[in-house]
Design an enzyme around this catalytic site. Structure first.
Site, mmCIF file in Angstrom:
data_model
loop_
_atom_site.group_PDB
_atom_site.id
_atom_site.type_symbol
_atom_site.label_atom_id
_atom_site.label_comp_id
_atom_site.label_asym_id
_atom_site.label_seq_id
_atom_site.Cartn_x
_atom_site.Cartn_y
_atom_site.Cartn_z
ATOM 1 N N TRP A 100 0.918 -1.339 -0.009
ATOM 2 C CA TRP A 100 -0.154 0.140 0.125
ATOM 3 C C TRP A 100 0.898 1.362 0.011
ATOM 4 O O TRP A 100 0.573 2.094 -0.777
ATOM 5 C CB TRP A 100 -0.949 -0.164 1.114
ATOM 6 C CG TRP A 100 -2.073 -1.131 0.974
ATOM 7 C CD1 TRP A 100 -2.005 -2.191 1.657
ATOM 8 C CD2 TRP A 100 -2.947 -0.955 -0.038
ATOM 9 N NE1 TRP A 100 -3.142 -2.959 1.140
ATOM 10 C CE2 TRP A 100 -3.628 -2.368 -0.031
ATOM 11 C CE3 TRP A 100 -3.290 -0.341 -1.185
ATOM 12 C CZ2 TRP A 100 -4.729 -2.744 -1.055
ATOM 13 C CZ3 TRP A 100 -4.515 -0.734 -2.135
ATOM 14 C CH2 TRP A 100 -4.895 -1.944 -1.975
ATOM 15 N N ASP A 174 -1.537 6.560 6.115
ATOM 16 C CA ASP A 174 -2.624 6.088 5.547
ATOM 17 C C ASP A 174 -3.012 4.930 6.727
ATOM 18 O O ASP A 174 -2.308 3.776 6.839
ATOM 19 C CB ASP A 174 -1.982 5.127 4.173
ATOM 20 C CG ASP A 174 -3.349 4.053 3.645
ATOM 21 O OD1 ASP A 174 -4.269 4.157 4.364
ATOM 22 O OD2 ASP A 174 -2.869 3.523 2.954
ATOM 23 N N LYS A 198 -12.842 -0.867 6.647
ATOM 24 C CA LYS A 198 -12.300 -1.821 7.708
ATOM 25 C C LYS A 198 -12.889 -1.891 8.765
ATOM 26 O O LYS A 198 -13.764 -2.692 9.310
ATOM 27 C CB LYS A 198 -10.685 -1.973 7.674
ATOM 28 C CG LYS A 198 -10.037 -2.544 6.643
ATOM 29 C CD LYS A 198 -9.920 -1.859 5.312
ATOM 30 C CE LYS A 198 -9.073 -2.750 4.349
ATOM 31 N NZ LYS A 198 -9.081 -2.203 2.977
HETATM 32 N N1 PMP Z 1 -4.323 1.684 1.884
HETATM 33 C C1 PMP Z 1 -4.690 0.381 2.623
HETATM 34 C C2 PMP Z 1 -3.594 0.362 3.868
HETATM 35 C C3 PMP Z 1 -5.572 -0.514 2.228
HETATM 36 O O1 PMP Z 1 -5.803 -1.508 2.968
HETATM 37 C C4 PMP Z 1 -6.255 -0.356 1.345
HETATM 38 C C5 PMP Z 1 -7.478 -1.377 0.571
HETATM 39 N N2 PMP Z 1 -7.350 -2.500 1.173
HETATM 40 C C6 PMP Z 1 -5.949 0.977 0.415
HETATM 41 C C7 PMP Z 1 -5.379 1.940 0.771
HETATM 42 C C8 PMP Z 1 -6.979 1.253 -0.763
HETATM 43 O O2 PMP Z 1 -8.326 1.664 -0.374
HETATM 44 P P1 PMP Z 1 -9.523 1.576 -1.306
HETATM 45 O O3 PMP Z 1 -9.574 0.204 -1.933
HETATM 46 O O4 PMP Z 1 -10.451 2.292 -0.238
HETATM 47 O O5 PMP Z 1 -9.119 2.734 -2.324
#
Ligand code: PMP
Length: 362
Positions: A100, A174, A198
């Site tokens: 991520w 994040d 989450k």
């Molecule tokens: N950052 C993290 C730490 C994530 O776990 C996720 C999704 N699993 C995202 C960003 C991406 O988020 P989204 O699917 O809401 O765009």
């Protein structure tokens, strides 16, 4: 999602009752976002989140859309110019600890001069580089970290204090898969963002918490609906916000308070994750390769030493009512996500299944 919250939402779906129990004749999805009913729902969600997470008054809470991945672009569009020299693109620094933060780093290249302050890629994202060794540029507008890497199962158990590392950059976090699982040290944070899906509620809502002094530096190309200053000035109602997701998140915040708040959730999350890591570490079949001091409490990836047993493991788990254990496709193996709504009993059922499976395949 906590069962209690789903049941409450079901009972209120056709006709929403206000705090006095008076029904208003319409469901939340049918309300105007500017009507007094929804305004009260939104204000309640925001103030409950502020008190739950102990967010200081000099931070704005923004309810946005686009999820974590959209924020990977929205953050540099809003913050990269904070400390930029006139005529130059702003500098943004990143710490790579998994998929991520890597995605965030790549996206920011479109809007800023990016730089890797540190990376754990060489060790396969099983550790967090020591902040004392991070190479933060003196002109960096911010340093981005992902406080919990959902795929690799790596978590910051303390946020870095950039000031003590000699940097004036803002810390961007994040917190998509960590928020509300433990208290947060706002003194170290400039901005935190995360998709709600989450620990906060259903998908569709993105929560941004931003220190007020960081507002007002957006690039000219930043869409108005994604300009934090515009969103803040309009109380998250510049465009129509994701009303139903905000309502559901508000119900989750109330539920979190009934559970005893974030400190109580943290204690429960420690107990859940310890039970699972202990089962993994004492087994001969399962393995988790993340360094013990940065193992995630929310996402526990593990592998079967004999990968030929993967399918049998998943089929048996599913028959036992243990779902969604297949690891992310980029890393394989298994992953147990232990978000707030997962009970200790649920984790104990998984551990019992894992031990039974190991015995049967010894
Ligand atoms: N950052 C993290 C730490 C994530 O776990 C996720 C999704 N699993 C995202 C960003 C991406 O988020 P989204 O699917 O809401 O765009």
């Amino acid at each position: 999602m906590p069962q209690e919250v789903l049941a409450q939402a079901a009972s209120e779906m056709l006709d929403w009752p206000d705090t006095t129990g008076r029904r208003c004749g319409m469901g939340v999805m049918e309300m105007s976002h500017r009507g007094k009913e929804f305004m009260s729902i939104c204000a309640h969600a925001e103030s409950t989140l502020r008190s739950l997470l102990a967010i200081p008054e000099h931070f704005k809470i923004l309810f946005m859309q686009g999820g974590g991945l959209a924020e990977n672009a929205i953050v540099p569009m809003n913050l990269s110019a904070l400390r930029a020299q006139p005529g130059h693109r702003g500098q943004t620094d990143f710490v790579l600890t998994g998929s991520w933060s890597q995605k965030s780093f790549l996206e920011a290249q479109r809007y800023s001069e990016t730089h890797l302050a540190a990376s754990a890629q060489a060790c396969g994202f099983t550790d967090i580089p020591d902040p004392a060794c991070w190479q933060i540029r003196p002109g960096a507008s911010y340093v981005h970290i992902c406080s919990n890497e959902t795929i690799h199962g790596v978590e910051f158990h303390a946020l870095p204090d950039l000031k003590s590392l000699g940097s004036d950059a803002a810390l961007v976090v994040d917190f998509s898969s960590q928020v509300a699982s433990r208290p947060m040290d706002w003194g170290h944070v400039g901005l935190a963002f995360g998709g709600a899906q989450k620990n906060l509620g259903p998908a569709g809502l993105t929560v941004v918490v931003v220190r007020e002094d960081l507002l007002g530096h957006a690039l000219a190309i930043c869409p108005s609906a994604f300009n934090y200053q515009t969103v803040a000035a309009n109380g998250s109602m510049y465009n129509t916000p994701p009303t139903y997701a905000i309502y559901m998140a508000g119900l989750v915040f109330d539920w979190l308070q009934r559970q005893g708040g974030i400190a109580a959730m943290e204690a429960k999350n420690i107990a859940k994750s310890q039970a699972l890591y202990q089962a993994i570490d004492t087994s001969g079949l399962y393995v988790n390769r993340v360094h013990t001091d940065c193992r995630s409490r929310m996402n526990v990836p593990f592998f079967l030493r004999d990968e030929a047993l993967n399918e049998a493991f998943l089929t048996g788990a599913s028959a036992a009512g243990l779902l969604q254990l297949k690891g992310h496709k980029s890393v394989g193996g298994m992953r147990a996500s232990l978000y707030n709504a997962m009970s200790l009993t649920g984790v104990q059922s998984l551990v019992a299944y894992m031990q039974d499976f190991e015995q049967r395949h010894a």
